[in-house]
Design an enzyme around this catalytic site. Structure first.
Site, mmCIF file in Angstrom:
data_model
loop_
_atom_site.group_PDB
_atom_site.id
_atom_site.type_symbol
_atom_site.label_atom_id
_atom_site.label_comp_id
_atom_site.label_asym_id
_atom_site.label_seq_id
_atom_site.Cartn_x
_atom_site.Cartn_y
_atom_site.Cartn_z
ATOM 1 N N SER A 155 0.836 -1.199 0.000
ATOM 2 C CA SER A 155 0.000 0.000 0.000
ATOM 3 C C SER A 155 0.868 1.245 0.000
ATOM 4 O O SER A 155 1.943 1.260 0.614
ATOM 5 C CB SER A 155 -0.908 0.017 1.241
ATOM 6 O OG SER A 155 -1.564 1.271 1.375
ATOM 7 N N TYR A 193 -2.685 -1.120 10.120
ATOM 8 C CA TYR A 193 -2.666 -1.342 8.673
ATOM 9 C C TYR A 193 -1.386 -0.776 8.068
ATOM 10 O O TYR A 193 -0.689 -1.459 7.309
ATOM 11 C CB TYR A 193 -3.886 -0.690 8.034
ATOM 12 C CG TYR A 193 -3.915 -0.794 6.523
ATOM 13 C CD1 TYR A 193 -4.414 -1.937 5.903
ATOM 14 C CD2 TYR A 193 -3.442 0.248 5.718
ATOM 15 C CE1 TYR A 193 -4.448 -2.044 4.525
ATOM 16 C CE2 TYR A 193 -3.473 0.142 4.335
ATOM 17 C CZ TYR A 193 -3.970 -0.997 3.742
ATOM 18 O OH TYR A 193 -3.986 -1.106 2.364
#
Length: 243
Positions: free
Chosen positions: A139, A154
């Site tokens: 990401s 995350y």
């Protein structure tokens, strides 16, 4: 990298980036299998994409991971590409202490432990295969934590996955397995839909469509790039952090 005549297994392949990647690989002459936890979503994906093979698997469960390996050994023994795509995102208030961490699924188990273990489990199946490749989806928030401090675990897991890919690439090069990291911007998907809805981002116009993202990412993979950054200037336009 050869982009056709491969056999590909994609985790988290029933929705979002995963199913878009499955569709892309199928359209380019590859055999494709996907796995995910929900059989109904897997069946829906198979109905929409003829030829797609599916297998239910919880990538956080050691027994389920080994069952996936056993299934692949029988159903797709010529598999030469593993795509670690399964992932979750949670907003976590660290001031709430352990209660906040325990209030939902473990991002560490899904986003980091699963790709580490699956890569190790499937490595013997990949070694010696032509065009052997492990692709992991991290990401942009691994590099822009300040834009998403609401999702601290995350961000940490995706940063950890990036570091793992770097080390894995170095170690697996001598055995002929290529390691590719795909680093998405904000992409339309089901990732953390509750948070997106609260922030009015469910259909944000600046988010990249999954199909568009995959098309641009695969062009870079085909060009033998190892860190795929769609949205970076010169590689697809204005960068946006993953939502």
């Amino acid at each position: 990298m050869r982009m056709s005549a491969n056999t590909v297994l994609i985790t988290g392949g029933a929705t979002g980036i995963g199913v878009a990647m499955a569709a892309w690989f199928l359209a380019h002459g590859n055999r494709v299998a996907i796995c995910g936890r929900r059989q109904d979503r897997l069946d829906q994906a198979a109905d929409q994409h003829p030829g797609l093979m599916v297998h239910a698997c919880d990538v956080t469960d050691p027994d389920s991971r080994r069952d996936l390996l056993s299934w692949a050994g029988g159903a797709i023994p010529d598999m030469n590409i593993l795509v670690n795509n399964a992932g979750i995102q949670r907003d976590i208030d660290l001031t709430a202490g352990v209660d906040a961490l325990e209030a939902g699924e473990s991002e560490i188990a899904v986003n980091l432990e699963a790709p580490v273990w699956l890569s190790a489990l499937f490595l013997p199946m990949l070694v010696g295969k032509d065009n052997a490749t492990i692709i992991s989806v991290s990401s942009g928030l691994a590099f822009m934590v300040e834009r998403a401090s609401r999702a601290p675990v995350y961000c940490a897991t995706k940063a950890g996955l990036h570091a793992f890919c770097v080390a894995q690439r170095i170690q697996l090069a001598p055995v002929g397995v290529r390691v590719v990291e795909i680093i998405p911007p904000a992409v339309e998907s089901e990732l953390n839909m509750e948070s997106r809805a609260k922030r009015n981002l469910a259909n944000a116009s600046w988010m990249m469509g999954a199909d568009q993202f995959v098309e641009q990412a695969m062009a870079q993979v085909a060009d033998d790039q190892d860190e795929i950054r769609v949205g970076v200037p010169g590689r697809g336009g204005t960068p946006r952090a993953s939502a």
